[in-house]
Design an enzyme around this catalytic site. Structure first.
Site, PDB file in Angstrom:
ATOM      1  N   LYS A   1       0.849  -1.204   0.000  1.00 54.70           N
ATOM      2  CA  LYS A   1       0.000   0.000   0.000  1.00 54.70           C
ATOM      3  C   LYS A   1       0.878   1.245   0.000  1.00 54.70           C
ATOM      4  CE  LYS A   1      -3.879   1.875   2.768  1.00 54.70           C
ATOM      5  NZ  LYS A   1      -4.765   1.572   3.925  1.00 54.70           N
TER       6      LYS A   1
ATOM      7  N   SER B   1      -9.734   1.487   3.213  1.00 51.79           N
ATOM      8  CA  SER B   1      -8.912   2.301   2.342  1.00 51.79           C
ATOM      9  C   SER B   1      -7.875   1.508   1.554  1.00 51.79           C
ATOM     10  CB  SER B   1      -8.193   3.378   3.155  1.00 51.79           C
ATOM     11  OG  SER B   1      -7.304   2.780   4.089  1.00 51.79           O
TER      12      SER B   1
ATOM     13  N   SER C   1      -9.746  -0.970   7.325  1.00 55.47           N
ATOM     14  CA  SER C   1      -9.240  -0.802   5.964  1.00 55.47           C
ATOM     15  C   SER C   1      -8.510  -1.985   5.351  1.00 55.47           C
ATOM     16  CB  SER C   1      -8.325   0.415   5.905  1.00 55.47           C
ATOM     17  OG  SER C   1      -9.111   1.559   5.817  1.00 55.47           O
TER      18      SER C   1
END
Ligand code: GLN
Length: 508
Positions: free
Chosen positions: A94, A169, A193
Protein backbone atom coordinates in the site's frame (compact mmCIF):
# COMPACT_ATOMS: atom_id res chain seq x y z
CA UNK A 1 -1.13 -1.55 -28.23
CA UNK A 2 -3.66 -2.39 -25.61
CA UNK A 3 -6.20 0.34 -25.82
CA UNK A 4 -9.67 0.04 -24.51
CA UNK A 5 -9.57 -2.97 -22.34
CA UNK A 6 -13.13 -3.75 -21.50
CA UNK A 7 -13.89 -5.59 -18.34
CA UNK A 8 -17.36 -6.95 -17.92
CA UNK A 9 -19.01 -9.61 -15.91
CA UNK A 10 -20.84 -10.97 -18.92
CA UNK A 11 -19.34 -11.56 -22.27
CA UNK A 12 -17.83 -14.14 -24.50
CA UNK A 13 -14.16 -13.40 -24.41
CA UNK A 14 -13.34 -14.37 -20.85
CA UNK A 15 -9.80 -14.04 -19.82
CA UNK A 16 -8.92 -15.97 -16.73
CA UNK A 17 -6.65 -13.49 -15.00
CA UNK A 18 -5.34 -15.61 -12.26
CA UNK A 19 -3.47 -18.79 -12.23
CA UNK A 20 -4.44 -20.74 -9.18
CA UNK A 21 -1.23 -20.76 -7.19
CA UNK A 22 -1.12 -19.30 -3.72
CA UNK A 23 1.96 -17.34 -2.64
CA UNK A 24 3.02 -20.40 -0.65
CA UNK A 25 2.70 -22.67 -3.67
CA UNK A 26 4.44 -20.20 -5.95
CA UNK A 27 7.29 -19.94 -3.48
CA UNK A 28 7.63 -23.74 -3.41
CA UNK A 29 7.53 -23.91 -7.20
CA UNK A 30 10.28 -21.33 -7.45
CA UNK A 31 12.41 -23.16 -4.89
CA UNK A 32 11.91 -26.44 -6.75
CA UNK A 33 12.89 -24.85 -10.03
CA UNK A 34 9.51 -25.50 -11.70
CA UNK A 35 9.16 -21.81 -12.41
CA UNK A 36 11.58 -18.94 -12.03
CA UNK A 37 10.92 -15.77 -10.13
CA UNK A 38 11.54 -13.83 -13.35
CA UNK A 39 8.80 -15.82 -15.09
CA UNK A 40 6.34 -15.26 -12.26
CA UNK A 41 7.20 -11.56 -12.09
CA UNK A 42 6.93 -11.18 -15.90
CA UNK A 43 3.51 -12.85 -15.79
CA UNK A 44 2.31 -10.46 -13.09
CA UNK A 45 3.50 -7.44 -15.08
CA UNK A 46 1.93 -8.74 -18.26
CA UNK A 47 -1.43 -9.04 -16.52
CA UNK A 48 -0.97 -5.69 -14.86
CA UNK A 49 -0.29 -4.05 -18.22
CA UNK A 50 -3.43 -5.59 -19.66
CA UNK A 51 -5.78 -5.15 -16.76
CA UNK A 52 -4.67 -2.32 -14.52
CA UNK A 53 -5.76 0.34 -17.00
CA UNK A 54 -9.25 -0.71 -15.95
CA UNK A 55 -8.77 -1.92 -12.36
CA UNK A 56 -6.46 0.92 -11.29
CA UNK A 57 -4.94 -1.00 -8.39
CA UNK A 58 -1.45 0.46 -8.62
CA UNK A 59 -0.26 4.02 -8.15
CA UNK A 60 3.20 2.99 -9.27
CA UNK A 61 5.01 -0.11 -10.44
CA UNK A 62 8.69 -0.62 -11.09
CA UNK A 63 9.14 -3.40 -13.59
CA UNK A 64 12.86 -2.99 -14.11
CA UNK A 65 13.67 -2.99 -10.45
CA UNK A 66 11.39 -5.96 -9.72
CA UNK A 67 12.81 -8.02 -12.58
CA UNK A 68 16.37 -7.26 -11.58
CA UNK A 69 15.60 -8.48 -8.10
CA UNK A 70 13.79 -11.57 -9.39
CA UNK A 71 16.82 -12.38 -11.57
CA UNK A 72 19.11 -12.03 -8.58
CA UNK A 73 16.92 -14.43 -6.60
CA UNK A 74 16.89 -16.91 -9.50
CA UNK A 75 20.68 -16.76 -9.65
CA UNK A 76 20.90 -17.46 -5.94
CA UNK A 77 18.57 -20.45 -6.26
CA UNK A 78 20.52 -21.78 -9.24
CA UNK A 79 23.70 -21.55 -7.17
CA UNK A 80 22.04 -23.58 -4.40
CA UNK A 81 21.86 -20.60 -2.03
CA UNK A 82 19.49 -20.05 0.90
CA UNK A 83 16.07 -18.66 0.13
CA UNK A 84 13.77 -16.61 2.37
CA UNK A 85 10.14 -17.59 3.07
CA UNK A 86 8.80 -15.34 0.27
CA UNK A 87 11.61 -16.27 -2.13
CA UNK A 88 10.83 -14.72 -5.50
CA UNK A 89 7.13 -14.02 -4.88
CA UNK A 90 5.64 -10.81 -6.40
CA UNK A 91 4.12 -8.71 -3.61
CA UNK A 92 2.39 -5.30 -3.56
CA UNK A 93 2.57 -2.67 -0.84
CA UNK A 94 0.00 0.00 0.00
CA UNK A 95 1.32 3.42 -0.89
CA UNK A 96 1.39 4.67 2.69
CA UNK A 97 4.41 2.51 3.53
CA UNK A 98 7.76 4.12 2.87
CA UNK A 99 10.05 2.69 0.23
CA UNK A 100 13.51 4.07 -0.38
CA UNK A 101 12.78 3.94 -4.12
CA UNK A 102 10.01 5.59 -6.09
CA UNK A 103 7.42 7.81 -4.43
CA UNK A 104 5.34 7.17 -1.30
CA UNK A 105 2.24 9.21 -2.05
CA UNK A 106 -0.49 8.16 0.40
CA UNK A 107 -2.66 8.81 -2.68
CA UNK A 108 -2.42 12.51 -1.87
CA UNK A 109 -1.39 15.48 -3.99
CA UNK A 110 0.45 16.53 -0.85
CA UNK A 111 2.94 13.64 -1.13
CA UNK A 112 2.74 12.99 -4.87
CA UNK A 113 6.44 13.68 -5.23
CA UNK A 114 7.60 12.56 -1.81
CA UNK A 115 10.58 10.23 -1.94
CA UNK A 116 11.31 8.54 1.35
CA UNK A 117 14.97 8.25 2.32
CA UNK A 118 14.32 4.92 4.05
CA UNK A 119 12.24 1.75 3.95
CA UNK A 120 9.42 1.03 6.38
CA UNK A 121 10.30 -1.88 8.67
CA UNK A 122 7.71 -4.09 6.96
CA UNK A 123 9.31 -3.33 3.59
CA UNK A 124 12.74 -4.26 4.99
CA UNK A 125 11.22 -7.48 6.30
CA UNK A 126 9.64 -8.34 2.94
CA UNK A 127 12.97 -7.76 1.25
CA UNK A 128 14.83 -9.82 3.84
CA UNK A 129 12.33 -12.64 3.13
CA UNK A 130 13.28 -12.39 -0.58
CA UNK A 131 9.95 -11.01 -1.78
CA UNK A 132 9.84 -9.16 -5.08
CA UNK A 133 8.00 -5.88 -4.51
CA UNK A 134 6.19 -5.06 -7.75
CA UNK A 135 4.41 -1.84 -6.91
CA UNK A 136 2.60 0.52 -4.57
CA UNK A 137 -1.17 0.33 -4.40
CA UNK A 138 -3.92 2.93 -4.47
CA UNK A 139 -5.83 3.89 -1.35
CA UNK A 140 -8.07 6.54 0.13
CA UNK A 141 -5.99 9.67 0.70
CA UNK A 142 -4.03 9.16 3.94
CA UNK A 143 -6.12 5.98 4.46
CA UNK A 144 -9.25 8.01 5.22
CA UNK A 145 -12.19 6.26 3.67
CA UNK A 146 -14.00 3.01 2.99
CA UNK A 147 -14.08 2.84 -0.80
CA UNK A 148 -10.76 4.17 -2.19
CA UNK A 149 -12.85 6.93 -3.81
CA UNK A 150 -11.01 9.48 -1.66
CA UNK A 151 -7.78 8.80 -3.50
CA UNK A 152 -6.37 12.10 -4.72
CA UNK A 153 -4.56 10.38 -7.57
CA UNK A 154 -6.73 7.78 -9.31
CA UNK A 155 -9.71 5.50 -9.25
CA UNK A 156 -9.69 1.80 -8.36
CA UNK A 157 -12.62 -0.45 -9.26
CA UNK A 158 -13.77 -3.79 -7.92
CA UNK A 159 -12.50 -6.67 -10.10
CA UNK A 160 -15.81 -8.49 -9.52
CA UNK A 161 -17.87 -5.63 -10.93
CA UNK A 162 -16.09 -2.62 -12.32
CA UNK A 163 -19.04 -0.32 -11.63
CA UNK A 164 -18.44 -0.89 -7.93
CA UNK A 165 -15.86 0.16 -5.33
CA UNK A 166 -13.16 -2.23 -4.13
CA UNK A 167 -13.69 -1.09 -0.53
CA UNK A 168 -11.12 0.90 1.36
CA UNK A 169 -8.91 2.30 2.34
CA UNK A 170 -6.62 -0.54 1.17
CA UNK A 171 -8.74 -0.93 -1.99
CA UNK A 172 -5.75 -1.04 -4.32
CA UNK A 173 -4.12 -3.88 -2.38
CA UNK A 174 -7.36 -5.89 -2.24
CA UNK A 175 -8.11 -5.35 -5.94
CA UNK A 176 -4.52 -6.25 -6.90
CA UNK A 177 -4.71 -9.56 -5.02
CA UNK A 178 -8.20 -10.35 -6.35
CA UNK A 179 -7.31 -9.56 -9.96
CA UNK A 180 -4.05 -11.51 -9.89
CA UNK A 181 -1.82 -8.46 -10.18
CA UNK A 182 0.34 -9.76 -7.31
CA UNK A 183 0.38 -12.84 -5.08
CA UNK A 184 -0.12 -11.03 -1.79
CA UNK A 185 -0.18 -7.45 -0.56
CA UNK A 186 0.21 -5.33 2.54
CA UNK A 187 -2.53 -3.00 3.71
CA UNK A 188 -3.13 -0.91 6.79
CA UNK A 189 -6.19 -0.97 9.02
CA UNK A 190 -7.18 1.94 11.25
CA UNK A 191 -10.89 1.17 11.41
CA UNK A 192 -11.37 -1.69 8.96
CA UNK A 193 -9.24 -0.80 5.96
CA UNK A 194 -7.77 -4.28 5.52
CA UNK A 195 -10.81 -6.38 6.43
CA UNK A 196 -13.49 -4.43 4.57
CA UNK A 197 -11.76 -4.27 1.15
CA UNK A 198 -10.75 -7.92 1.59
CA UNK A 199 -14.41 -8.74 2.04
CA UNK A 200 -15.53 -6.60 -0.95
CA UNK A 201 -12.92 -8.22 -3.21
CA UNK A 202 -13.23 -11.81 -1.99
CA UNK A 203 -9.76 -12.21 -0.49
CA UNK A 204 -8.34 -12.86 2.98
CA UNK A 205 -7.39 -9.83 5.12
CA UNK A 206 -5.84 -9.87 8.58
CA UNK A 207 -5.57 -6.96 10.99
CA UNK A 208 -3.08 -7.99 13.66
CA UNK A 209 -3.16 -6.96 17.32
CA UNK A 210 -2.05 -3.35 17.80
CA UNK A 211 1.71 -3.51 18.32
CA UNK A 212 2.27 -6.90 16.68
CA UNK A 213 3.61 -5.40 13.46
CA UNK A 214 5.93 -2.40 13.35
CA UNK A 215 4.44 0.89 12.17
CA UNK A 216 7.86 2.41 11.53
CA UNK A 217 7.67 3.95 8.06
CA UNK A 218 3.89 3.71 7.86
CA UNK A 219 2.62 7.24 7.22
CA UNK A 220 0.56 7.92 10.33
CA UNK A 221 -3.20 8.46 10.26
CA UNK A 222 -4.49 7.49 13.72
CA UNK A 223 -1.38 6.36 15.54
CA UNK A 224 -3.17 4.52 18.36
CA UNK A 225 -5.31 2.59 15.84
CA UNK A 226 -3.15 2.00 12.72
CA UNK A 227 -1.89 -1.51 12.11
CA UNK A 228 -0.29 -3.12 9.05
CA UNK A 229 -1.42 -6.54 7.87
CA UNK A 230 -1.63 -8.89 4.88
CA UNK A 231 -4.21 -9.27 2.09
CA UNK A 232 -3.88 -12.67 0.47
CA UNK A 233 -5.56 -15.36 -1.61
CA UNK A 234 -5.55 -17.94 1.19
CA UNK A 235 -5.40 -18.19 4.96
CA UNK A 236 -2.06 -20.01 4.62
CA UNK A 237 -0.64 -17.03 2.75
CA UNK A 238 -1.80 -14.69 5.52
CA UNK A 239 0.05 -16.90 8.02
CA UNK A 240 3.13 -16.87 5.81
CA UNK A 241 3.05 -13.06 5.54
CA UNK A 242 2.60 -12.76 9.31
CA UNK A 243 5.67 -14.92 9.85
CA UNK A 244 7.58 -12.37 7.83
CA UNK A 245 6.22 -9.07 9.18
CA UNK A 246 5.36 -9.72 12.85
CA UNK A 247 7.71 -8.86 15.67
CA UNK A 248 9.23 -6.23 17.88
CA UNK A 249 10.93 -3.24 16.30
CA UNK A 250 13.13 -0.98 18.38
CA UNK A 251 12.29 1.82 15.92
CA UNK A 252 8.58 1.68 16.91
CA UNK A 253 8.03 2.19 20.61
CA UNK A 254 4.47 0.89 20.34
CA UNK A 255 5.56 -2.43 18.88
CA UNK A 256 5.30 -5.18 21.46
CA UNK A 257 8.34 -7.03 22.77
CA UNK A 258 8.95 -10.77 22.72
CA UNK A 259 8.83 -10.92 26.52
CA UNK A 260 5.25 -9.67 26.62
CA UNK A 261 3.94 -11.61 23.66
CA UNK A 262 6.24 -13.94 21.77
CA UNK A 263 5.75 -14.09 18.01
CA UNK A 264 4.36 -17.49 17.03
CA UNK A 265 5.11 -19.57 13.99
CA UNK A 266 1.78 -18.84 12.32
CA UNK A 267 2.20 -21.64 9.80
CA UNK A 268 3.28 -24.37 12.19
CA UNK A 269 -0.12 -25.48 13.52
CA UNK A 270 -2.32 -23.97 10.88
CA UNK A 271 -4.05 -27.20 9.95
CA UNK A 272 -4.77 -28.17 13.53
CA UNK A 273 -8.55 -27.89 14.00
CA UNK A 274 -9.48 -25.99 17.14
CA UNK A 275 -11.11 -28.44 19.56
CA UNK A 276 -14.10 -27.35 21.63
CA UNK A 277 -14.31 -24.03 19.84
CA UNK A 278 -16.75 -21.58 21.42
CA UNK A 279 -17.87 -18.91 18.97
CA UNK A 280 -19.39 -15.71 20.32
CA UNK A 281 -22.18 -14.18 18.28
CA UNK A 282 -24.04 -10.91 18.75
CA UNK A 283 -27.46 -11.46 17.12
CA UNK A 284 -28.51 -7.83 17.71
CA UNK A 285 -25.53 -6.61 15.65
CA UNK A 286 -25.83 -9.15 12.87
CA UNK A 287 -29.44 -8.18 12.35
CA UNK A 288 -28.27 -4.86 10.94
CA UNK A 289 -26.63 -6.41 7.88
CA UNK A 290 -28.21 -6.95 4.46
CA UNK A 291 -30.06 -10.21 4.07
CA UNK A 292 -27.53 -11.75 1.69
CA UNK A 293 -24.71 -10.97 4.13
CA UNK A 294 -26.68 -12.31 7.11
CA UNK A 295 -27.47 -15.53 5.28
CA UNK A 296 -23.87 -16.12 4.24
CA UNK A 297 -22.62 -15.49 7.78
CA UNK A 298 -25.30 -17.80 9.24
CA UNK A 299 -24.32 -20.50 6.76
CA UNK A 300 -20.67 -20.10 7.76
CA UNK A 301 -21.64 -20.48 11.43
CA UNK A 302 -23.40 -23.72 10.51
CA UNK A 303 -20.22 -25.00 8.92
CA UNK A 304 -18.44 -24.36 12.21
CA UNK A 305 -21.20 -26.02 14.19
CA UNK A 306 -20.88 -29.00 11.87
CA UNK A 307 -17.19 -29.13 12.78
CA UNK A 308 -18.10 -29.32 16.47
CA UNK A 309 -18.05 -25.66 17.48
CA UNK A 310 -20.54 -24.25 19.94
CA UNK A 311 -22.27 -20.90 19.43
CA UNK A 312 -22.51 -18.63 22.45
CA UNK A 313 -24.64 -15.48 22.47
CA UNK A 314 -22.70 -12.57 23.89
CA UNK A 315 -23.43 -8.94 24.67
CA UNK A 316 -21.44 -6.00 23.35
CA UNK A 317 -23.37 -3.29 25.18
CA UNK A 318 -21.23 -0.35 24.01
CA UNK A 319 -20.80 -1.33 20.38
CA UNK A 320 -23.34 1.24 19.22
CA UNK A 321 -20.98 4.03 20.32
CA UNK A 322 -17.95 2.64 18.47
CA UNK A 323 -18.34 4.70 15.30
CA UNK A 324 -18.90 7.94 17.20
CA UNK A 325 -15.89 7.34 19.46
CA UNK A 326 -13.72 6.31 16.52
CA UNK A 327 -14.50 9.41 14.48
CA UNK A 328 -13.50 11.62 17.40
CA UNK A 329 -10.30 9.72 18.26
CA UNK A 330 -9.16 9.00 14.70
CA UNK A 331 -9.77 12.56 13.52
CA UNK A 332 -8.08 14.02 16.61
CA UNK A 333 -4.98 11.93 15.96
CA UNK A 334 -5.12 12.69 12.24
CA UNK A 335 -5.30 16.44 12.81
CA UNK A 336 -2.16 16.21 14.89
CA UNK A 337 -0.35 13.79 12.55
CA UNK A 338 -1.13 15.83 9.46
CA UNK A 339 0.12 19.10 10.95
CA UNK A 340 3.57 18.21 9.62
CA UNK A 341 2.42 18.83 6.04
CA UNK A 342 3.09 22.53 6.06
CA UNK A 343 4.63 23.13 2.67
CA UNK A 344 8.05 23.36 4.33
CA UNK A 345 9.04 20.03 5.80
CA UNK A 346 7.38 17.62 3.41
CA UNK A 347 5.62 17.45 0.13
CA UNK A 348 3.68 20.01 -1.84
CA UNK A 349 4.36 23.73 -1.60
CA UNK A 350 2.01 26.26 -3.15
CA UNK A 351 3.56 28.57 -5.70
CA UNK A 352 0.92 31.20 -4.96
CA UNK A 353 2.08 32.07 -1.46
CA UNK A 354 3.18 35.65 -0.72
CA UNK A 355 4.38 35.10 2.83
CA UNK A 356 5.19 32.21 5.11
CA UNK A 357 1.70 31.99 6.59
CA UNK A 358 0.38 31.58 3.07
CA UNK A 359 2.96 28.88 2.37
CA UNK A 360 1.26 26.96 5.13
CA UNK A 361 -2.37 27.76 4.40
CA UNK A 362 -2.26 27.64 0.60
CA UNK A 363 -0.15 24.48 0.43
CA UNK A 364 -2.63 22.68 2.66
CA UNK A 365 -5.67 24.16 0.96
CA UNK A 366 -4.44 23.16 -2.49
CA UNK A 367 -3.02 19.70 -1.79
CA UNK A 368 -5.39 18.05 0.69
CA UNK A 369 -8.63 16.52 -0.54
CA UNK A 370 -12.08 17.20 0.85
CA UNK A 371 -12.27 14.25 3.26
CA UNK A 372 -8.81 14.93 4.69
CA UNK A 373 -9.76 18.56 5.32
CA UNK A 374 -13.02 17.49 6.92
CA UNK A 375 -11.13 15.22 9.31
CA UNK A 376 -8.50 17.81 10.18
CA UNK A 377 -11.29 20.24 11.06
CA UNK A 378 -13.25 17.67 13.06
CA UNK A 379 -10.16 16.55 14.94
CA UNK A 380 -8.89 20.04 15.65
CA UNK A 381 -12.32 20.97 16.98
CA UNK A 382 -12.48 17.90 19.23
CA UNK A 383 -9.07 18.71 20.68
CA UNK A 384 -9.63 22.41 21.18
CA UNK A 385 -9.86 23.92 24.62
CA UNK A 386 -13.38 23.72 25.99
CA UNK A 387 -14.30 20.76 23.79
CA UNK A 388 -11.46 18.44 24.68
CA UNK A 389 -13.25 17.06 27.75
CA UNK A 390 -16.65 16.93 26.10
CA UNK A 391 -15.49 15.08 22.99
CA UNK A 392 -11.98 13.69 23.07
CA UNK A 393 -11.86 12.56 26.70
CA UNK A 394 -15.38 11.21 26.48
CA UNK A 395 -14.45 9.21 23.39
CA UNK A 396 -11.43 7.77 25.23
CA UNK A 397 -13.75 6.63 28.02
CA UNK A 398 -16.05 4.96 25.52
CA UNK A 399 -12.99 3.29 24.01
CA UNK A 400 -12.21 1.79 27.42
CA UNK A 401 -15.77 0.51 27.79
CA UNK A 402 -15.57 -1.13 24.38
CA UNK A 403 -12.28 -2.74 25.33
CA UNK A 404 -13.88 -4.14 28.51
CA UNK A 405 -16.85 -5.43 26.48
CA UNK A 406 -14.40 -7.60 24.56
CA UNK A 407 -12.49 -8.71 27.65
CA UNK A 408 -15.76 -9.80 29.24
CA UNK A 409 -16.98 -11.51 26.07
CA UNK A 410 -13.77 -13.49 25.67
CA UNK A 411 -14.34 -15.09 29.07
CA UNK A 412 -17.26 -16.94 27.47
CA UNK A 413 -15.93 -17.60 23.98
CA UNK A 414 -12.68 -18.11 22.07
CA UNK A 415 -13.54 -15.81 19.20
CA UNK A 416 -16.41 -13.66 17.93
CA UNK A 417 -17.86 -14.01 14.46
CA UNK A 418 -19.86 -11.39 12.60
CA UNK A 419 -20.10 -9.81 9.17
CA UNK A 420 -17.20 -7.65 7.99
CA UNK A 421 -19.51 -5.05 6.48
CA UNK A 422 -23.28 -4.58 6.38
CA UNK A 423 -23.33 -4.74 2.57
CA UNK A 424 -21.36 -6.11 -0.33
CA UNK A 425 -19.41 -3.73 -2.59
CA UNK A 426 -21.50 -0.67 -3.36
CA UNK A 427 -21.66 1.35 -6.57
CA UNK A 428 -19.02 3.93 -7.32
CA UNK A 429 -20.41 7.32 -6.26
CA UNK A 430 -23.21 5.80 -4.17
CA UNK A 431 -21.95 7.17 -0.85
CA UNK A 432 -19.57 9.96 -1.79
CA UNK A 433 -22.08 12.73 -1.08
CA UNK A 434 -22.95 11.44 2.35
CA UNK A 435 -19.92 10.98 4.60
CA UNK A 436 -22.02 9.60 7.44
CA UNK A 437 -23.34 6.81 5.23
CA UNK A 438 -19.76 6.04 4.21
CA UNK A 439 -18.67 5.99 7.88
CA UNK A 440 -21.36 3.39 8.60
CA UNK A 441 -19.68 0.84 6.33
CA UNK A 442 -17.22 0.33 9.20
CA UNK A 443 -19.82 -0.50 11.81
CA UNK A 444 -18.50 -4.07 12.28
CA UNK A 445 -14.78 -3.43 11.99
CA UNK A 446 -14.07 -0.31 14.03
CA UNK A 447 -14.47 -1.77 17.53
CA UNK A 448 -11.49 -4.10 17.00
CA UNK A 449 -9.21 -1.12 16.34
CA UNK A 450 -10.50 0.73 19.40
CA UNK A 451 -9.81 -2.38 21.50
CA UNK A 452 -6.52 -3.21 19.75
CA UNK A 453 -7.56 -6.82 19.10
CA UNK A 454 -6.86 -8.86 15.94
CA UNK A 455 -9.46 -9.64 13.29
CA UNK A 456 -9.53 -11.56 10.05
CA UNK A 457 -11.86 -11.39 7.06
CA UNK A 458 -12.31 -14.53 4.97
CA UNK A 459 -14.49 -15.13 1.90
CA UNK A 460 -17.77 -16.81 2.92
CA UNK A 461 -20.09 -16.53 -0.06
CA UNK A 462 -21.57 -14.35 -2.78
CA UNK A 463 -24.72 -12.27 -3.06
CA UNK A 464 -27.24 -12.33 -5.91
CA UNK A 465 -25.01 -10.02 -7.97
CA UNK A 466 -22.04 -12.38 -7.68
CA UNK A 467 -20.30 -10.04 -5.25
CA UNK A 468 -18.12 -11.53 -2.51
CA UNK A 469 -19.16 -11.58 1.15
CA UNK A 470 -16.74 -11.72 4.08
CA UNK A 471 -16.90 -13.40 7.46
CA UNK A 472 -15.12 -11.57 10.27
CA UNK A 473 -13.45 -13.46 13.11
CA UNK A 474 -12.21 -11.45 16.10
CA UNK A 475 -10.06 -12.78 18.92
CA UNK A 476 -8.29 -11.66 22.10
CA UNK A 477 -5.00 -9.78 21.74
CA UNK A 478 -2.08 -11.77 20.31
CA UNK A 479 -4.19 -14.75 19.23
CA UNK A 480 -3.47 -14.33 15.51
CA UNK A 481 -2.21 -17.92 15.43
CA UNK A 482 -5.53 -19.21 16.73
CA UNK A 483 -7.58 -16.92 14.46
CA UNK A 484 -5.68 -18.24 11.48
CA UNK A 485 -6.35 -21.86 12.56
CA UNK A 486 -10.06 -21.07 12.98
CA UNK A 487 -10.14 -19.40 9.57
CA UNK A 488 -8.32 -22.33 8.04
CA UNK A 489 -10.92 -24.77 9.45
CA UNK A 490 -13.55 -23.00 7.36
CA UNK A 491 -11.37 -22.67 4.29
CA UNK A 492 -10.84 -26.44 4.25
CA UNK A 493 -14.60 -27.04 4.26
CA UNK A 494 -15.52 -24.54 1.53
CA UNK A 495 -14.29 -23.34 -1.84
CA UNK A 496 -15.23 -19.65 -1.84
CA UNK A 497 -11.59 -18.64 -1.68
CA UNK A 498 -10.86 -20.47 -4.94
CA UNK A 499 -13.30 -18.38 -6.97
CA UNK A 500 -11.80 -15.68 -9.15
CA UNK A 501 -13.31 -12.66 -10.81
CA UNK A 502 -13.54 -13.25 -14.52
CA UNK A 503 -12.25 -10.26 -16.33
CA UNK A 504 -12.89 -9.68 -20.02
CA UNK A 505 -10.03 -8.23 -21.98
CA UNK A 506 -10.32 -6.71 -25.43
CA UNK A 507 -7.44 -5.39 -27.46
CA UNK A 508 -7.91 -2.32 -29.55
N1 GLN B 1 -13.01 3.71 6.87
C1 GLN B 1 -12.40 4.13 8.09
C2 GLN B 1 -12.06 5.59 8.00
O1 GLN B 1 -12.44 6.19 7.07
C3 GLN B 1 -11.20 3.30 8.37
C4 GLN B 1 -10.06 3.65 7.52
C5 GLN B 1 -8.86 2.80 7.82
O2 GLN B 1 -8.98 1.73 8.42
N2 GLN B 1 -7.71 3.29 7.40
O3 GLN B 1 -11.43 6.15 8.84
Amino acid sequence: MIGCLAIARNGSDWLAVMDDLSAQELCESIKDGRITSVEATEAVFERTEKLDAVIGAYISTDRERALARAAEIDRRIAAGGQMGPLGGVPIAVKDNMCTAWGATTCASRMLENFHSPYNATVVEKLLAADAVIVGKTNMDEFAMGSSTENSGLKRTVNPWDTSRVPGGSSGGSAAAVAAGLCYAALGSDTGGSIRQPASFCGVVGLKPTYGRVSRYGLVAFGSSLDQIGPLTRTVGDAALMMNVIAGHDPADSTSVGEAMAPVRDYLANLDQPVEGLRIGIVPRLNAGADESVRKAVDAALEVYEGAGAELVEIEMPHSEYAIAAYYVIATAEASSNLARYDGVHYGYRSSKADDYIEVYTKSRAEAFGKEVKRRIMLGTYALSSGYYDAYYLKALKVRNLIRSDFTRAFQDCDCIMMPVAPTTAFKIGEKTDDPLKMYLSDVYTIAANLAGIPGISIPCGFDGNNLPIGLQILGPTFTEDKLLCIARMYEKETDWHTRRPRIVGGVD
